[in-house]
Design an enzyme around this catalytic site. Structure first.
Site, short mmCIF file in Angstrom:
data_model
loop_
_atom_site.label_atom_id
_atom_site.label_comp_id
_atom_site.label_asym_id
_atom_site.label_seq_id
_atom_site.Cartn_x
_atom_site.Cartn_y
_atom_site.Cartn_z
N CYS A 132 -3.00 8.21 6.92
CA CYS A 132 -1.67 8.26 7.54
C CYS A 132 -1.78 8.50 9.04
CB CYS A 132 -0.83 9.38 6.92
SG CYS A 132 -0.43 9.10 5.19
N ASP B 274 2.72 2.39 2.70
CA ASP B 274 2.96 3.01 4.01
C ASP B 274 3.27 1.93 5.05
OD1 ASP B 274 1.73 5.78 3.55
OD2 ASP B 274 -0.02 4.51 3.18
N CYS C 67 0.83 -1.21 0.00
CA CYS C 67 0.00 0.00 0.00
C CYS C 67 0.86 1.26 0.00
CB CYS C 67 -0.89 0.05 1.23
SG CYS C 67 -2.01 -1.33 1.34
N CYS D 283 4.76 8.32 2.48
CA CYS D 283 4.73 9.65 1.88
C CYS D 283 5.01 10.72 2.94
CB CYS D 283 3.39 9.88 1.20
SG CYS D 283 2.00 9.70 2.30
#
Ligand SMILES: Cc1ncc(COP(=O)(O)O)c(C=O)c1O
Lengths: 143, 397
Positions: A104, A37, A35, A60
């Site tokens: 996130c 992350d 994915c 990111c």
């Protein structure tokens, strides 16, 4: 870039508490490289207080900033307080995240729980499993 | 070092020549080319001249060029046209590739919902389809082959002339999305056996929001925007004359300097590829030789692309990536997946697309900046730690 708030960019450019704790009392890892992350937290706990915390992140800008902010928010806090930290609090502390980056902050909340669960497990501390019921690897995509 | 713009595959700066060509059409020569009066007719003359310029660069006839709002519209119209022609003969099968631009892929997806069948060819690890594979995929009921001239992410250049020959032999219409190729590679629609071809102004120092579709004489275009009789009734709407004139000027200029610009870009591109290849555990995406002169694309293992871009932006470099975070979707680039890159490394991609102004000094600066960025992000990556400690296997060499 105006994609992110100044706070996010500050934590991305100068992430706090990056690294590893070799003799950590608890280690948590959430996310999935497929994915894009992954967050990993290492914590030291003394007298129920999180005395040290380090993180590593593959992800990111907002993933790195969310992890960094989360470490700041719980360092020096009692374990119980850290368990109450929500992704919302992380988003607010960062002065907001774009809608498609909210996950996130969810990872940041989950990685804290994962590290604390590991701490409880390793130290034979009893806990209510319901506390960790919501932790899952990757809620936002189905790969 | 001044800011370095290395994202020319996304868009380019309008050239001085194009801008100067455009300016008179905002105020002085602002007429509507459809008007009968002299103001309109002066505008119409410019429209005719622009059409001739574009046609000449492609070795087409002016009657074979229609202006559109860009590459996306040209792609849509070409595909819908071939689908309509096919449907009349009961032919509803289309051959394309897995790594086309979404302007093509999403149009094909829409046609699938309407009962068409689509075969997407594999593009292999080098990002190139073969004419043999195209030939093998063509069936009795195939109405269109659409294969891009050059890929926008990894820059690989397809054997267009050979694919065109296959299509001619099998009597199937052949469209190519030449948005990344126009102004950068030689295009000759006759020699290359192309029936329809799309270009877009803003990829060769022309303005945004304007493009053109070449359709060989004899192909009855389906209009996708209904209204007035502009563009011989095939594309309604008052012509965006400043943009059309600007695109024509930019294309003419790019064509005039094509070899010289390509040679300059290739030198800097090769310097970048060599320099970045020194980074451990990375892989070049796309064929080493058969790629656009200005395209560099790498995957770096253990890190994610958006972070690379943000740090490079801080260092004064504009680049792009195929990571999920930058695509705005949850999936990394379909192009990188199509050439077989696993998700894990597709997230860590970096595309640098330079233009003819790029210098060796800039390349040297970019190489150092990328090396530092990759090292910094790897130093905080749990994936990198696991790879280095042997807990996980490296995918790249
Ligand atoms: C290969 C390719 N096709 C089509 C397009 C779409 O062109 P436009 O932006 O002019 O609609 C682009 C540009 O993004 C492209 O690179």
């Amino acid at each position: 870039m105006a994609l992110y708030s100044e706070k996010v960019m500050d934590h991305f450019r100068n992430p706090r508490n990056v690294g590893v704790i070799e003799d950590a009392d608890g280690v948590g890892e959430v996310g999935n490289a497929r994915c894009g992350d992954i967050m990993k937290f290492y914590i030291k706990v003394e007298n129920d207080i999180i005395t040290d915390i380090k993180f590593e992140t593959f992800g990111c800008g907002s993933a790195i900033a969310s992890a960094s902010m989360a470490t700041e928010l719980i360092k020096g806090q009692p374990v119980e307080r850290a368990l109450e930290l929500t992704n919302r609090a992380v988003v607010e502390a960062l002065d907001g995240l774009p809608a498609h980056k909210i996950h996130c902050s969810v990872l940041a909340e989950e990685v804290i729980k994962a590290a604390l669960k590991d701490y409880y497990d390793k130290h034979g501390i009893a806990y209510d499993p319901a506390l960790f019921a919501e932790t899952h690897d990757c809620e936002h995509c189905d790969v | 070092m001044d800011y370095i713009y290395a994202d020319n595959a996304a868009t380019t700066a309008v050239s001085e020549t194009a801008l100067n060509a455009m300016l008179p059409f905002f105020r002085g020569n602002y007429g509507n080319p459809s008007s009968l009066h002299s103001v309109g007719q002066r505008a119409n003359e410019a429209l005719i001249a622009a059409r001739e310029t574009v046609a000449k660069v492609l070795n087409a006839d002016a009657k074979e060029i229609i202006f559109t709002s860009g590459g996306s519209e040209a792609d849509n119209q070409a595909i819908v046209t071939a689908a309509d022609i096919g449907a009349k003969k009961g032919k509803k099968h289309i051959v394309s590739t897995a790594f086309e631009h979404h302007a093509v892929l999403h149009t094909l997806r829409k046609l699938e919902k309407q009962g068409y069948e689509v075969t997407l060819l594999d593009v292999h690890e080098n990002g190139i389809v073969t004419p043999e594979e195209v030939a093998a995929a063509i069936r009795e009921d195939t109405c269109l082959v659409t294969v891009m001239f050059a890929n926008n992410e990894i820059g690989t250049v397809q054997p267009i002339k050979e694919i065109g020959a296959v299509c001619r032999e099998k009597k199937v219409l052949f469209h190519t999305d030449a948005v990344q190729a126009a102004g950068h590679l030689h295009i000759d629609v006759k020699d290359m056996n192309v029936d329809m071809l799309s270009i877009s102004g803003h990829k060769f120092h022309g303005p945004k929001g304007v493009g053109a579709l070449y359709a060989r004489r004899g192909i009855l275009l389906s209009s996708i925007i209904e209204g007035g009789a502009q563009e011989r009734g095939k594309r309604a709407g008052t012509e965006n004359l400043p943009a059309i004139v600007g695109m024509a000027a930019a294309l003419e200029e790019a064509a005039a300097h094509l070899d010289e610009n390509a040679a300059k870009e290739r030198r800097v591109r090769d310097q970048l590829i060599e320099g970045l290849s020194e980074i451990e555990h990375c892989v070049l995406n796309g064929d080493r030789e058969r790629r656009l002169p200005g395209n560099v694309n790498f995957c770096f293992e253990g890190i994610e692309g958006e972070s690379i871009l943000l740090l490079l932006d801080d260092k004064g470099i504009a680049a792009s990536s195929g990571s999920a975070c930058t695509s705005g979707s949850l999936e990394p680039s379909h192009v990188l997946l199509a050439i077989g890159r696993p998700h894990e490394i597709a997230h860590g991609s970096l595309r640098l697309s330079i233009d003819e102004t790029a210098t060796e000094e800039q390349a040297a600066y970019i190489i150092e900046a990328v090396k530092d960025t990759v090292a910094l992000l790897r130093s905080m990556s749990p994936v990198w730690r696991d790879l280095k400690s042997g807990k996980q296997q490296f995918i790249t060499k």
